[in-house]
Scaffold this motif. Structure first.
Motif, PDB file in Angstrom:
ATOM      1  N   LEU A   1       0.866  -1.206   0.029  1.00 48.42           N
ATOM      2  CA  LEU A   1      -0.033   0.137  -0.011  1.00 48.42           C
ATOM      3  C   LEU A   1       0.748   1.197  -0.122  1.00 48.42           C
ATOM      4  O   LEU A   1       0.408   2.181  -0.505  1.00 48.42           O
ATOM      5  N   GLU A   2       1.980   1.039   0.568  1.00 45.84           N
ATOM      6  CA  GLU A   2       2.901   2.200   0.739  1.00 45.84           C
ATOM      7  C   GLU A   2       3.349   2.524  -0.634  1.00 45.84           C
ATOM      8  O   GLU A   2       3.760   3.819  -1.164  1.00 45.84           O
TER       9      GLU A   2
ATOM     10  N   GLU B   1       0.957   3.973  -3.010  1.00 40.31           N
ATOM     11  CA  GLU B   1       0.781   5.725  -2.916  1.00 40.31           C
ATOM     12  C   GLU B   1       1.744   6.244  -3.296  1.00 40.31           C
ATOM     13  O   GLU B   1       1.781   7.697  -3.794  1.00 40.31           O
TER      14      GLU B   1
ATOM     15  N   ARG C   1      -5.637  -7.266   2.312  1.00 39.18           N
ATOM     16  CA  ARG C   1      -5.501  -5.960   1.972  1.00 39.18           C
ATOM     17  C   ARG C   1      -6.558  -5.455   0.991  1.00 39.18           C
ATOM     18  O   ARG C   1      -6.959  -4.151   0.944  1.00 39.18           O
TER      19      ARG C   1
ATOM     20  N   PRO D   1      -9.990  -1.456   4.717  1.00 43.79           N
ATOM     21  CA  PRO D   1      -9.562  -0.031   4.094  1.00 43.79           C
ATOM     22  C   PRO D   1      -8.474   0.353   4.037  1.00 43.79           C
ATOM     23  O   PRO D   1      -8.108   0.838   2.821  1.00 43.79           O
ATOM     24  N   ASP D   2      -7.407   0.605   5.012  1.00 46.40           N
ATOM     25  CA  ASP D   2      -6.161   1.100   4.642  1.00 46.40           C
ATOM     26  C   ASP D   2      -5.077   0.440   5.552  1.00 46.40           C
ATOM     27  O   ASP D   2      -5.401  -0.479   6.399  1.00 46.40           O
ATOM     28  N   LYS D   3      -3.862   1.061   5.640  1.00 49.23           N
ATOM     29  CA  LYS D   3      -2.682   0.843   6.459  1.00 49.23           C
ATOM     30  C   LYS D   3      -3.103   0.754   8.171  1.00 49.23           C
ATOM     31  O   LYS D   3      -2.787  -0.150   8.720  1.00 49.23           O
ATOM     32  N   LYS D   4      -3.599   1.756   8.374  1.00 45.53           N
ATOM     33  CA  LYS D   4      -3.912   2.028   9.743  1.00 45.53           C
ATOM     34  C   LYS D   4      -4.892   0.974  10.065  1.00 45.53           C
ATOM     35  O   LYS D   4      -4.551   0.121  11.512  1.00 45.53           O
TER      36      LYS D   4
ATOM     37  N   GLN E   1     -14.366  -0.733  -3.201  1.00 42.00           N
ATOM     38  CA  GLN E   1     -14.291   0.657  -2.454  1.00 42.00           C
ATOM     39  C   GLN E   1     -15.462   0.724  -1.639  1.00 42.00           C
ATOM     40  O   GLN E   1     -15.348   1.133  -0.496  1.00 42.00           O
TER      41      GLN E   1
ATOM     42  N   LYS F   1     -15.018  -1.535   1.375  1.00 43.25           N
ATOM     43  CA  LYS F   1     -14.131  -1.090   2.130  1.00 43.25           C
ATOM     44  C   LYS F   1     -14.806   0.060   3.147  1.00 43.25           C
ATOM     45  O   LYS F   1     -14.660   0.203   4.390  1.00 43.25           O
TER      46      LYS F   1
END
Length: 374
Positions: free
Chosen positions: A216-217, A220, A286, A290-293, A367, A370
């Motif tokens: 994901l990083e 981005e 993944r 939703p996201d890394k957090k 989306q 998520k």
């Protein structure tokens, strides 16, 4: 790609964590202290006490034994955490044995003193019973022969001959031969190192989740803008496989160093399928989280859940059907059972099919899914 990962401090730290852990576990496993230290105070010198003292080995593993002269000093040692458990044998152990052999309740008993209860103390009690039971068995034999054969008039000479005959029928170590279902023998492994393979399996799961966060990083940062491919699943699978090269090598070296490695024909297929299942599971995670957090928040829950559903420390057979949803369960069970290697293969194929279906869903639909998880 691998060079990029080695620039990440967290990736390097994750790789270094395992060799340090394996070294410490092996060092502790080779230590004479074992998993617990038992202090023993034998207050009498009767026949049963002498037999009990002789049954305590000088070099022990996994339990280390220490003898104390007085009850007070031994209890103090427990309070000071010098020993984990105390066995206090009263003066008249012969009398206790005779009373128990008559199916009566003795006035005295062997005392066990601990600071807190645990699995190791349950093991200690089993060992204590095994040390005292031979004396009880002898007394039971004497009582039976005296009542049924000698009519209550057994002489000391007859009793001595009976005990000599009893001692001559010692069990040989060759009576027992422990083995796995694949006919391989159970090796003498330190108890400290027994859960190592399970810990490594959980660590690989952690590596998979961390790789999802790295992906994901990189996404981005625009890494995949110029990396176009129609089969996106193949691209992602390649990304994860590269990330797992170093962890795979670390696992194999750790198993070999800890003397837990079996054979190449067993280890490599099971490890490859488990890594593949872990990669696909991490990709699915993944895609739906939703996201890394949120992935980071899920890490403790996932690791704890996998440790409970896999035979890492304890195998909960009551949860067998639920355990089959956990890839580590199939991997740990497959090392000595070809059936679970097959189930691991089926599990990996099913996961792969689920991942392909998720990739075929429109991006907007994923989306929305998520968003609902938030």
């Amino acid at each position: 790609m691998l060079k990029r990962l080695f620039k990440k401090k967290s990736y390097i730290l994750m790789l270094l964590l395992v060799p340090l852990m394996v070294f410490l576990l092996r060092f502790i496993g080779e230590d004479n202290g074992g998993i617990m230290t038992v202090g023993i105070c034998i207050m009498g010198d009767d026949a049963s006490s002498i037999i009990f003292r002789a049954s305590i080995p000088e070099e022990t593993s996994p339990i280390h034994y220490e003898f104390y002269e007085s009850k007070e000093s031994l209890i103090e040692a427990v309070e000071n955490n010098t020993v984990d458990e105390a066995w206090i044998v009263p003066k008249n152990l012969d009398g206790i044995v005779e009373t128990v052999a008559k199916n009566e309740i003795p006035l005295e008993s062997v005392e066990i003193v601990v600071r807190e209860n645990g699995l190791s103390h349950l093991l200690g009690r089993e060992i204590l019973c095994s040390k005292i039971y031979p004396s009880v068995a002898k007394q039971l034999l004497i009582n039976y022969m005296n009542a049924r054969v000698y009519g209550g008039n057994m002489t000391e000479q007859q009793q001595a001959e009976l005990m000599e005959a009893f001692d001559s029928f010692a069990l040989s170590e060759s009576l027992f031969n422990a083995g796995y279902v694949d006919a391989s023998e159970v090796e003498d492994t330190s108890i400290i190192l027994m859960p190592l393979r399970g810990i490594l399996a959980l660590w690989l799961m952690l590596c998979g989740i961390a790789t999802s966060m790295y992906y994901l990083e990189d996404q981005e940062n625009g890494l995949f803008i110029w990396w176009h491919i129609r089969a996106i699943f193949i691209r992602e699978l390649g990304y994860y496989l590269v990330a797992f090269i170093a962890p795979s090598v670390v696992v194999l070296i750790s198993l070999a160093y800890s003397e837990s490695f079996t054979t190449v024909s067993r280890e490599l297929p099971a490890l490859f399928l488990y890594i593949l299942a872990t990669i696909i599971l991490s990709i699915i995670l993944r895609l739906v989280v939703p996201d890394k957090k949120h992935i980071g928040i899920l890490i403790p829950a996932l690791i704890i859940l996998n440790s409970l559903l896999s035979p890492v420390f304890i195998d909960f057979k009551e949860l067998r059907q639920i355990q089959k949803c956990c890839p580590a369960f199939h991997y740990l069970s497959s090392i000595h059972d070809i059936y679970y290697l097959k189930t691991l293969f089926v599990y990996t194929v099913l996961l792969g099919g689920l991942a392909v279906l998720l990739f075929k869903l429109p991006v907007k639909m994923r989306q929305v899914f998520k968003a609902h998880l938030l």
